[in-house]
Design an enzyme around this catalytic site. Structure first.
Site, PDB file in Angstrom:
ATOM      1  N   ASN A   9       5.268   0.353  -3.271  1.00  7.59           N
ATOM      2  CA  ASN A   9       5.036  -1.089  -3.356  1.00  7.59           C
ATOM      3  C   ASN A   9       5.285  -1.491  -4.811  1.00  7.59           C
ATOM      4  O   ASN A   9       4.480  -1.182  -5.680  1.00  7.59           O
ATOM      5  CB  ASN A   9       3.586  -1.394  -2.937  1.00  7.59           C
ATOM      6  CG  ASN A   9       3.188  -2.826  -3.227  1.00  7.59           C
ATOM      7  OD1 ASN A   9       4.048  -3.690  -3.439  1.00  7.59           O
ATOM      8  ND2 ASN A   9       1.894  -3.094  -3.242  1.00  7.59           N
ATOM      9  N   LYS A  11       5.276  -4.374  -6.106  1.00 13.75           N
ATOM     10  CA  LYS A  11       4.522  -5.571  -6.517  1.00 13.75           C
ATOM     11  C   LYS A  11       5.444  -6.569  -7.234  1.00 13.75           C
ATOM     12  O   LYS A  11       6.600  -6.708  -6.850  1.00 13.75           O
ATOM     13  CB  LYS A  11       3.334  -5.171  -7.386  1.00 13.75           C
ATOM     14  CG  LYS A  11       2.518  -4.022  -6.786  1.00 13.75           C
ATOM     15  CD  LYS A  11       1.164  -3.870  -7.396  1.00 13.75           C
ATOM     16  CE  LYS A  11       0.505  -2.617  -6.854  1.00 13.75           C
ATOM     17  NZ  LYS A  11      -0.923  -2.618  -6.946  1.00 13.75           N
ATOM     18  N   HIS A  95      -2.250  -6.668   2.220  1.00 18.08           N
ATOM     19  CA  HIS A  95      -2.519  -5.884   1.002  1.00 18.08           C
ATOM     20  C   HIS A  95      -3.738  -6.497   0.297  1.00 18.08           C
ATOM     21  O   HIS A  95      -3.915  -7.714   0.298  1.00 18.08           O
ATOM     22  CB  HIS A  95      -1.291  -5.901   0.081  1.00 18.08           C
ATOM     23  CG  HIS A  95      -1.433  -4.958  -1.069  1.00 18.08           C
ATOM     24  ND1 HIS A  95      -2.159  -5.274  -2.187  1.00 18.08           N
ATOM     25  CD2 HIS A  95      -0.968  -3.691  -1.260  1.00 18.08           C
ATOM     26  CE1 HIS A  95      -2.135  -4.239  -3.023  1.00 18.08           C
ATOM     27  NE2 HIS A  95      -1.419  -3.264  -2.478  1.00 18.08           N
ATOM     28  N   GLU A  97      -4.404  -7.170  -2.641  1.00 16.82           N
ATOM     29  CA  GLU A  97      -4.118  -8.222  -3.635  1.00 16.82           C
ATOM     30  C   GLU A  97      -3.833  -9.551  -2.949  1.00 16.82           C
ATOM     31  O   GLU A  97      -4.095 -10.616  -3.510  1.00 16.82           O
ATOM     32  CB  GLU A  97      -2.957  -7.777  -4.550  1.00 16.82           C
ATOM     33  CG  GLU A  97      -3.414  -6.703  -5.534  1.00 16.82           C
ATOM     34  CD  GLU A  97      -2.344  -5.735  -5.988  1.00 16.82           C
ATOM     35  OE1 GLU A  97      -1.150  -6.001  -5.793  1.00 16.82           O
ATOM     36  OE2 GLU A  97      -2.727  -4.678  -6.537  1.00 16.82           O
ATOM     37  N   GLU A 167      -6.518   1.642   1.930  1.00 18.58           N
ATOM     38  CA  GLU A 167      -6.466   1.477   0.483  1.00 18.58           C
ATOM     39  C   GLU A 167      -7.805   0.954  -0.033  1.00 18.58           C
ATOM     40  O   GLU A 167      -8.032  -0.270  -0.040  1.00 18.58           O
ATOM     41  CB  GLU A 167      -5.369   0.477   0.109  1.00 18.58           C
ATOM     42  CG  GLU A 167      -3.985   0.911   0.531  1.00 18.58           C
ATOM     43  CD  GLU A 167      -2.928   0.263  -0.350  1.00 18.58           C
ATOM     44  OE1 GLU A 167      -2.210   0.991  -1.019  1.00 18.58           O
ATOM     45  OE2 GLU A 167      -2.850  -0.977  -0.378  1.00 18.58           O
ATOM     46  N   GLY A 173      -4.776   0.541  -8.470  1.00 17.35           N
ATOM     47  CA  GLY A 173      -4.406   0.176  -9.836  1.00 17.35           C
ATOM     48  C   GLY A 173      -5.474   0.508 -10.870  1.00 17.35           C
ATOM     49  O   GLY A 173      -5.397   0.063 -12.013  1.00 17.35           O
ATOM     50  N   SER A 212      -3.993   4.621  -6.442  1.00 16.24           N
ATOM     51  CA  SER A 212      -3.804   5.522  -7.584  1.00 16.24           C
ATOM     52  C   SER A 212      -3.253   6.893  -7.191  1.00 16.24           C
ATOM     53  O   SER A 212      -3.621   7.913  -7.780  1.00 16.24           O
ATOM     54  CB  SER A 212      -5.097   5.657  -8.380  1.00 16.24           C
ATOM     55  OG  SER A 212      -5.487   4.407  -8.915  1.00 16.24           O
TER      56      SER A 212
END
Ligand code: PEP
Length: 249
Positions: A9, A11, A95, A97, A167, A173, A212
Site C-alpha cells: 500500500n 499510500k 483501511h 486511515e 491491521e 506506521g 509494521s
C-alpha cells in the site's frame, strides 16, 4: 490451498519516476516467486501508469480506496468501475486511515465492499482494533462488528471472492508490530467466526496481516497457520524491504 499474497500500500507517496523505479526493483522477484501473488496499490492518479508497467510481469495492482457510488455528482471520488477499466484486480476497503481521517463507518465500508465486487474487483476488507480496544479486551468485539456490517449487507458467501486484512491500528506506521502469536490469535478468531457460518468460505479466504511488517519480522508472521501474507505500508516503498518480505513467504 490458499495462495499467499503480499500487497504493498503506497499510500500518498510516489512520482511517476519513483514508481517506475520501484516496479523495476520488485518485478524480478515477483516473476520468479511463483507461489506468491504480489500486488501494489498506488495512489489513484498513478493507476494507469502502473497498469502499463505491469503489463509484462507478474505484478498485479489494486486501488487503495473506491467510492461506494458507481457514478454521479461525487466530486473527487474514484469508482470501482473506473479502477476496473484500467485493469486493477483488487481494491482496499476500510483501511484504518480512511476510517480515521475520512470517518468511514462500518456500513459505508460494507457498501464499498459491495460496489467493488459488483465491478468485478476483489475487495480487501481492512479491519483492526485501536490500542484502547485491545487494552480493554474489546478486540474481538470490534472485529466482529466490522465483519458483521459486511455479512449483513452481502452475506458470508461474498468472502469467497474477497480478502481480509487484519491491521491493528496501533501497529500501522508505528514500528510496533504485533507478535506472531498476537496476530495468529486474531486471524484464528476471524477464520473461526467465518467457519461458524460457512466452512468453505472460512478455509478459502486469505487473511493478511498488516502493521509494521518488515523484511526482518515477516518470516515469523507468515509462518503462522492462519496468516496468508501481508499488507505492507512503509516497507513497500523500499525495494530491498519489499523484496525481503516477498521472499519471506
Ligand atoms: C498499511 O498501510 O496498511 C500498513 C500496514 O502500514 P505500515 O506497514 O507502514 O504499518
Amino acid at each position: 490451498m490458499r495462495t499467499p499474497l503480499v500487497m504493498g500500500n503506497w499510500k500518498l507517496f510516489g512520482t511517476k519516476d519513483t514508481i517506475s523505479a520501484l516496479i523495476k526493483g520488485i518485478e524480478g522477484t515477483a516473476n520468479s516467486t511463483k507461489n506468491v501473488e504480489v500486488v501494489v496499490c498506488p495512489p489513484p492518479i498513478f493507476i494507469e501508469h502502473v497498469a502499463k508497467l505491469t503489463q509484462n510481469n507478474n505484478l498485479k495492482f489494486g486501488a487503495q480506496n473506491v467510492s461506494e457510488h458507481i457514478t454521479g455528482a461525487f466530486t473527487g471520488e474514484t469508482s470501482s468501475d473506473m479502477v476496473k477499466e484500467f485493469g486493477a484486480k483488487y481494491t482496499l476497503v476500510g483501511h484504518s486511515e480512511r476510517r480515521q481521517y475520512h470517518f468511514e463507518t462500518n456500513e459505508m465500508v460494507a457498501r464499498k465492499f459491495m460496489a467493488a465486487q459488483n465491478s468485478g474487483l476483489i475487495p480487501v476488507l481492512c479491519i483492526g482494533e485501536r490500542l484502547l480496544d485491545r487494552e480493554t479486551h474489546k478486540t474481538f468485539e470490534v472485529l466482529e462488528k466490522q465483519l458483521k456490517a459486511v455479512t449483513n449487507l452481502v452475506g458470508v458467501a461474498a468472502f469467497e471472492k474477497a480478502v481480509i486484512a487484519y491491521e491493528p491500528m496501533w501497529a500501522i506506521g508505528t514500528g510496533r508490530v504485533a507478535t506472531a502469536e498476537q496476530a495468529q490469535e486474531v486471524h484464528s478468531f476471524i477464520r473461526s467466526w467465518l467457519r461458524a457460518q460457512n466452512e468453505v468460505v472460512a478455509e478459502k479466504v486469505q487473511i493478511l496481516y498488516g502493521g509494521s511488517v518488515k523484511a526482518n519480522n515477516a518470516k515469523n508472521l507468515f509462518a503462522q497457520p492462519d496468516i496468508d501474507g501481508g499488507l505492507v505500508g512503509g516497507a513497500a516503498l523500499i525495494v530491498e524491504e519489499f523484496v525481503g518480505i516477498i521472499e519471506a513467504i
